[in-house]
Design a protein around this motif. Structure first.
Motif, PDB file in Angstrom:
ATOM      1  N   UNK A  78       1.135  -1.299  -0.425  1.00 14.87           N
ATOM      2  CA  UNK A  78       0.211   0.089  -0.372  1.00 14.87           C
ATOM      3  C   UNK A  78       1.570   1.403  -0.348  1.00 14.87           C
ATOM      4  N   UNK A  79       0.966   1.695  -0.713  1.00 16.23           N
ATOM      5  CA  UNK A  79       1.593   3.181  -1.292  1.00 16.23           C
ATOM      6  C   UNK A  79       1.415   4.091  -0.189  1.00 16.23           C
ATOM      7  N   UNK A  80       0.406   4.285   0.919  1.00 12.70           N
ATOM      8  CA  UNK A  80       0.396   5.522   1.763  1.00 12.70           C
ATOM      9  C   UNK A  80      -0.149   6.828   0.748  1.00 12.70           C
ATOM     10  N   UNK A  81      -0.388   6.877  -0.550  1.00 15.97           N
ATOM     11  CA  UNK A  81      -0.682   8.067  -0.951  1.00 15.97           C
ATOM     12  C   UNK A  81      -2.379   8.634  -0.953  1.00 15.97           C
ATOM     13  N   UNK A  82      -2.558   8.702   0.387  1.00 12.45           N
ATOM     14  CA  UNK A  82      -3.886  10.087   0.803  1.00 12.45           C
ATOM     15  C   UNK A  82      -4.635  10.835  -0.442  1.00 12.45           C
ATOM     16  N   UNK A  83      -3.472  11.412  -0.887  1.00 11.07           N
ATOM     17  CA  UNK A  83      -3.944  12.773  -2.370  1.00 11.07           C
ATOM     18  C   UNK A  83      -4.597  11.319  -3.663  1.00 11.07           C
ATOM     19  N   UNK A  84      -5.923  10.846  -3.012  1.00 11.76           N
ATOM     20  CA  UNK A  84      -6.576  10.048  -4.105  1.00 11.76           C
ATOM     21  C   UNK A  84      -7.510  11.199  -4.741  1.00 11.76           C
ATOM     22  N   UNK A  85      -8.338  10.437  -5.346  1.00 14.27           N
ATOM     23  CA  UNK A  85      -9.310  11.069  -5.947  1.00 14.27           C
ATOM     24  C   UNK A  85     -10.987   9.527  -5.446  1.00 14.27           C
ATOM     25  N   UNK A  86     -11.651  10.436  -4.993  1.00 13.65           N
ATOM     26  CA  UNK A  86     -13.010   8.912  -4.804  1.00 13.65           C
ATOM     27  C   UNK A  86     -13.820   9.811  -6.220  1.00 13.65           C
ATOM     28  N   UNK A  87     -14.594   8.565  -6.350  1.00 15.31           N
ATOM     29  CA  UNK A  87     -15.223   8.132  -7.581  1.00 15.31           C
ATOM     30  C   UNK A  87     -16.906   7.493  -6.935  1.00 15.31           C
ATOM     31  N   UNK A  88     -17.387   8.776  -7.585  1.00 15.00           N
ATOM     32  CA  UNK A  88     -19.504   8.684  -6.823  1.00 15.00           C
ATOM     33  C   UNK A  88     -19.933   8.476  -8.035  1.00 15.00           C
ATOM     34  N   UNK A  89     -20.200   7.070  -8.020  1.00 14.41           N
ATOM     35  CA  UNK A  89     -21.410   6.863  -9.447  1.00 14.41           C
ATOM     36  C   UNK A  89     -22.203   7.437  -9.362  1.00 14.41           C
ATOM     37  N   UNK A  90     -23.360   7.331 -10.688  1.00  8.32           N
ATOM     38  CA  UNK A  90     -24.318   8.375 -10.270  1.00  8.32           C
ATOM     39  C   UNK A  90     -25.545   7.833  -9.103  1.00  8.32           C
ATOM     40  N   UNK A  91     -25.669   7.820  -8.388  1.00  6.66           N
ATOM     41  CA  UNK A  91     -26.423   7.716  -7.178  1.00  6.66           C
ATOM     42  C   UNK A  91     -27.350   8.701  -6.972  1.00  6.66           C
ATOM     43  N   UNK A  92     -28.491   8.314  -5.848  1.00  2.96           N
ATOM     44  CA  UNK A  92     -29.388   9.750  -5.738  1.00  2.96           C
ATOM     45  C   UNK A  92     -29.185   9.189  -3.587  1.00  2.96           C
ATOM     46  N   UNK A  93     -28.874  10.326  -2.989  1.00  2.53           N
ATOM     47  CA  UNK A  93     -28.565   9.908  -1.941  1.00  2.53           C
ATOM     48  C   UNK A  93     -29.893  11.163  -1.541  1.00  2.53           C
ATOM     49  N   UNK A  94     -30.349  10.379   0.180  1.00  2.04           N
ATOM     50  CA  UNK A  94     -30.979  10.773   1.315  1.00  2.04           C
ATOM     51  C   UNK A  94     -30.424  11.912   1.765  1.00  2.04           C
ATOM     52  N   UNK A  95     -31.356  13.361   1.988  1.00  2.75           N
ATOM     53  CA  UNK A  95     -30.601  14.047   3.771  1.00  2.75           C
ATOM     54  C   UNK A  95     -31.451  14.372   4.269  1.00  2.75           C
ATOM     55  N   UNK A  96     -31.181  14.748   5.730  1.00  7.57           N
ATOM     56  CA  UNK A  96     -32.122  16.205   6.354  1.00  7.57           C
ATOM     57  C   UNK A  96     -31.088  16.709   7.334  1.00  7.57           C
ATOM     58  N   UNK A  97     -31.845  17.879   7.253  1.00  4.75           N
ATOM     59  CA  UNK A  97     -30.720  18.845   8.553  1.00  4.75           C
ATOM     60  C   UNK A  97     -32.156  19.306   9.216  1.00  4.75           C
ATOM     61  N   UNK A  98     -31.607  18.913  10.619  1.00  2.00           N
ATOM     62  CA  UNK A  98     -32.554  19.353  11.536  1.00  2.00           C
ATOM     63  C   UNK A  98     -31.496  18.924  12.981  1.00  2.00           C
ATOM     64  N   UNK A  99     -31.698  19.867  13.879  1.00  2.00           N
ATOM     65  CA  UNK A  99     -31.526  20.083  15.031  1.00  2.00           C
ATOM     66  C   UNK A  99     -30.570  20.322  14.585  1.00  2.00           C
ATOM     67  N   UNK A 100     -29.495  21.395  14.187  1.00  2.00           N
ATOM     68  CA  UNK A 100     -28.270  21.644  13.710  1.00  2.00           C
ATOM     69  C   UNK A 100     -27.271  20.599  13.322  1.00  2.00           C
ATOM     70  N   UNK A 101     -28.104  19.401  12.487  1.00  2.00           N
ATOM     71  CA  UNK A 101     -27.070  19.240  11.657  1.00  2.00           C
ATOM     72  C   UNK A 101     -27.418  17.861  10.741  1.00  2.00           C
ATOM     73  N   UNK A 102     -26.758  17.922   9.360  1.00  2.00           N
ATOM     74  CA  UNK A 102     -27.030  17.011   8.424  1.00  2.00           C
ATOM     75  C   UNK A 102     -26.864  15.047   8.719  1.00  2.00           C
ATOM     76  N   UNK A 103     -27.567  14.809   8.049  1.00  2.00           N
ATOM     77  CA  UNK A 103     -27.696  13.067   8.320  1.00  2.00           C
ATOM     78  C   UNK A 103     -28.265  12.791   6.922  1.00  2.00           C
ATOM     79  N   UNK A 104     -27.356  12.513   6.614  1.00  2.00           N
ATOM     80  CA  UNK A 104     -27.657  11.912   4.895  1.00  2.00           C
ATOM     81  C   UNK A 104     -27.220   9.858   5.162  1.00  2.00           C
ATOM     82  N   UNK A 105     -27.523   9.570   3.942  1.00  2.00           N
ATOM     83  CA  UNK A 105     -27.164   7.904   3.872  1.00  2.00           C
ATOM     84  C   UNK A 105     -27.437   7.282   2.644  1.00  2.00           C
ATOM     85  N   UNK A 106     -26.546   5.758   2.850  1.00  2.00           N
ATOM     86  CA  UNK A 106     -26.308   5.460   1.182  1.00  2.00           C
ATOM     87  C   UNK A 106     -25.211   5.701   0.641  1.00  2.00           C
TER      88      UNK A 106
END
Length: 200
Positions: A162-190
């Motif tokens: 493992x090169x431990x190179x943390x300068x990495x690219x994260x790929x997020x394929x097409x997806x729908x992520x539910x979210x909620x904002x309440x009580x001064x916090x952000x919630x999301x799942x999936x």
């Protein structure tokens, strides 16, 4: 505006402007005040190769005015940038906060928003973020998560280099992520992302 006024109409327009330091294209705002409630219609505002669709209502009938948004899309096909991740998208997808780079498009739809104007962080919102082939450079929060995963991975696969190179690219394929904002916090799942040969 004042709730003492029975009704009034106002129209504003601009050729170009900025929203949170981001350039927006030409638009017109039509505003109507009736019985202490202002209804605003911005139409389609060109923004980052996509468009914003904002039709808020502001209730002035109490000492603390409240802005609301009806269910529906608020941003469509917005081209991502590190600035948009840092200043906007982090509130519904915290793992992309402070991304070092960003590509792809995003659409945000809400099920409704309620925001006290005197205390915007007390807003309540639910909705979904549609991510379209997003690739980002990992920011501090995502980097911490990747470090943890790589530590577990080295235990499970001790013979794998493992090169431990943390300068990495994260790929997020097409997806729908539910979210909620309440009580001064952000919630999301999936939210699922790919880093090299593993998935978070």
């Amino acid at each position: 505006w004042s709730s003492d006024v029975c009704s009034s109409d106002l129209e504003l327009g601009w050729d170009r402007g900025q929203v949170f330091h981001f350039p927006v294209g030409p638009a017109n705002i039509q505003a109507t005040l009736a019985s202490g409630v202002a209804s605003l219609n911005t139409g389609e505002i060109p923004f980052s190769q996509g468009r914003l669709l904002l039709t808020p209502k502001i209730d002035f009938r109490s000492e603390s005015p409240v802005a609301t948004l009806d269910p529906g899309p608020v941003a469509e096909n917005i081209q991502l940038s590190p600035e948009i991740c840092r200043d906007w998208l982090k509130y519904v997808a915290p793992l992309v906060a402070d991304a070092t780079s960003a590509q792809g498009k995003v659409t945000i739809t809400t099920e409704g928003v309620v925001m006290p104007l005197a205390d915007p962080l007390a807003m309540r919102a639910r909705g979904a973020v549609d991510l379209q082939q997003v690739t980002i450079g990992a920011g501090p929060l995502a980097t911490q998560l990747i470090e943890t995963v790589q530590g577990v991975r080295s235990l499970l696969k001790p013979n794998q280099t493992d090169s431990r190179d943390l300068t990495v690219w994260m790929q997020l394929e097409r997806q729908t992520v539910p979210f909620a904002v309440e009580n001064r916090r952000v919630y999301h799942e999936g939210l699922a992302m790919h880093v090299k040969d593993f998935t978070i």
